[in-house]
Design a protein around this motif. Sequence first.
Motif, PDB file in Angstrom:
ATOM      1  N   MET A   1      13.093 -22.688  -5.896  1.00 51.04           N
ATOM      2  CA  MET A   1      13.110 -23.742  -4.900  1.00 51.04           C
ATOM      3  C   MET A   1      12.805 -25.081  -5.579  1.00 51.04           C
ATOM      4  N   VAL A   2      13.556 -26.083  -5.266  1.00 43.03           N
ATOM      5  CA  VAL A   2      13.413 -27.408  -5.877  1.00 43.03           C
ATOM      6  C   VAL A   2      12.182 -28.111  -5.314  1.00 43.03           C
ATOM      7  N   SER A   3      11.433 -28.743  -6.203  1.00 35.71           N
ATOM      8  CA  SER A   3      10.275 -29.528  -5.799  1.00 35.71           C
ATOM      9  C   SER A   3      10.471 -30.973  -6.219  1.00 35.71           C
ATOM     10  N   THR A   4       9.848 -31.873  -5.485  1.00 35.75           N
ATOM     11  CA  THR A   4       9.829 -33.295  -5.853  1.00 35.75           C
ATOM     12  C   THR A   4       8.396 -33.767  -6.113  1.00 35.75           C
ATOM     13  N   ASP A   5       7.489 -32.841  -6.249  1.00 34.86           N
ATOM     14  CA  ASP A   5       6.070 -33.137  -6.418  1.00 34.86           C
ATOM     15  C   ASP A   5       5.758 -33.409  -7.899  1.00 34.86           C
ATOM     16  N   VAL A   6       5.646 -34.682  -8.253  1.00 30.62           N
ATOM     17  CA  VAL A   6       5.375 -35.086  -9.637  1.00 30.62           C
ATOM     18  C   VAL A   6       4.008 -34.571 -10.090  1.00 30.62           C
ATOM     19  N   ALA A   7       3.012 -34.657  -9.226  1.00 29.70           N
ATOM     20  CA  ALA A   7       1.669 -34.203  -9.591  1.00 29.70           C
ATOM     21  C   ALA A   7       1.662 -32.705  -9.877  1.00 29.70           C
ATOM     22  N   ALA A   8       2.383 -31.913  -9.096  1.00 31.57           N
ATOM     23  CA  ALA A   8       2.455 -30.470  -9.328  1.00 31.57           C
ATOM     24  C   ALA A   8       3.147 -30.175 -10.655  1.00 31.57           C
ATOM     25  N   LEU A   9       4.188 -30.923 -10.973  1.00 35.54           N
ATOM     26  CA  LEU A   9       4.878 -30.750 -12.249  1.00 35.54           C
ATOM     27  C   LEU A   9       3.909 -30.987 -13.407  1.00 35.54           C
ATOM     28  N   GLN A  10       3.090 -32.003 -13.277  1.00 37.84           N
ATOM     29  CA  GLN A  10       2.152 -32.332 -14.348  1.00 37.84           C
ATOM     30  C   GLN A  10       1.002 -31.332 -14.456  1.00 37.84           C
ATOM     31  N   THR A  11       0.783 -30.495 -13.433  1.00 42.03           N
ATOM     32  CA  THR A  11      -0.212 -29.428 -13.558  1.00 42.03           C
ATOM     33  C   THR A  11       0.362 -28.240 -14.332  1.00 42.03           C
ATOM     34  N   ILE A  12       1.682 -28.218 -14.522  1.00 43.54           N
ATOM     35  CA  ILE A  12       2.332 -27.126 -15.237  1.00 43.54           C
ATOM     36  C   ILE A  12       2.562 -27.474 -16.700  1.00 43.54           C
ATOM     37  N   VAL A  13       3.100 -28.670 -16.950  1.00 47.47           N
ATOM     38  CA  VAL A  13       3.486 -29.051 -18.311  1.00 47.47           C
ATOM     39  C   VAL A  13       3.100 -30.503 -18.570  1.00 47.47           C
ATOM     40  N   ARG A  14       2.705 -30.768 -19.805  1.00 47.43           N
ATOM     41  CA  ARG A  14       2.374 -32.146 -20.181  1.00 47.43           C
ATOM     42  C   ARG A  14       3.680 -32.909 -20.438  1.00 47.43           C
ATOM     43  N   LEU A  15       3.841 -34.023 -19.770  1.00 52.72           N
ATOM     44  CA  LEU A  15       5.015 -34.877 -19.955  1.00 52.72           C
ATOM     45  C   LEU A  15       4.639 -36.040 -20.865  1.00 52.72           C
ATOM     46  N   GLU A  16       5.645 -36.604 -21.534  1.00 52.37           N
ATOM     47  CA  GLU A  16       5.396 -37.734 -22.437  1.00 52.37           C
ATOM     48  C   GLU A  16       4.923 -38.967 -21.683  1.00 52.37           C
ATOM     49  N   ALA A  17       5.375 -39.126 -20.466  1.00 48.70           N
ATOM     50  CA  ALA A  17       4.985 -40.265 -19.632  1.00 48.70           C
ATOM     51  C   ALA A  17       5.115 -39.838 -18.177  1.00 48.70           C
ATOM     52  N   ARG A  18       4.428 -40.511 -17.304  1.00 45.16           N
ATOM     53  CA  ARG A  18       4.498 -40.172 -15.881  1.00 45.16           C
ATOM     54  C   ARG A  18       5.799 -40.725 -15.299  1.00 45.16           C
ATOM     55  N   PRO A  19       6.594 -39.867 -14.668  1.00 46.16           N
ATOM     56  CA  PRO A  19       7.829 -40.348 -14.055  1.00 46.16           C
ATOM     57  C   PRO A  19       7.561 -40.999 -12.696  1.00 46.16           C
ATOM     58  N   ALA A  20       8.455 -41.890 -12.283  1.00 50.07           N
ATOM     59  CA  ALA A  20       8.370 -42.489 -10.951  1.00 50.07           C
ATOM     60  C   ALA A  20       8.692 -41.442  -9.897  1.00 50.07           C
ATOM     61  N   SER A  21       9.659 -40.571 -10.205  1.00 45.33           N
ATOM     62  CA  SER A  21      10.017 -39.477  -9.302  1.00 45.33           C
ATOM     63  C   SER A  21      10.583 -38.330 -10.125  1.00 45.33           C
ATOM     64  N   ALA A  22      10.641 -37.164  -9.491  1.00 46.44           N
ATOM     65  CA  ALA A  22      11.142 -35.987 -10.198  1.00 46.44           C
ATOM     66  C   ALA A  22      11.712 -34.984  -9.204  1.00 46.44           C
TER      67      ALA A  22
END
Length: 138
Positions: A1-22
């Motif tokens: 299922m597709v998510s748009t939750d940026v904060a949840a994504l960042q609890t899974i994997v470290r990103l190089e920078a915080r995206p405006a949306s995902a």
Amino acid sequence: MVSTDVAALQTIVRLEARPASAQWEIFGTPEFTGWVPGPTDYVTLVAQLTPVDQQAFVKPASAAAVWIAPESARPWLAAPFRDLLEKRKNTTVDLSTLPQCRAVQTTLTRSGRPVRGLTCHAAGKILVYLTIADNSPS
């Protein structure tokens, strides 16, 4: 299922920078289609990000090889990313042949375990493709 939750994504994997949306999704290979689930050989994360700062994600291309899971061309991806993944599904891609892509290595947020994949840019968006788990017989 597709998510748009940026904060949840960042609890899974470290990103190089915080995206405006995902938009992002985690799926297994073979993908569960409603029958009796079988063993999962790979777990993959596919994300399409709109960066706050494009330069935070776009870095020089790097040579590496990445295997693309057959199910990776998610229908919600922008056409350039969907086409890239569809054309290369179930193959190992040499990233030196794709000037808009580069290898990426990061870590899972909770465990700190390293994960690898690729990142590509097109039309102001960033594709992040990561193999979260490889349970395939070696």
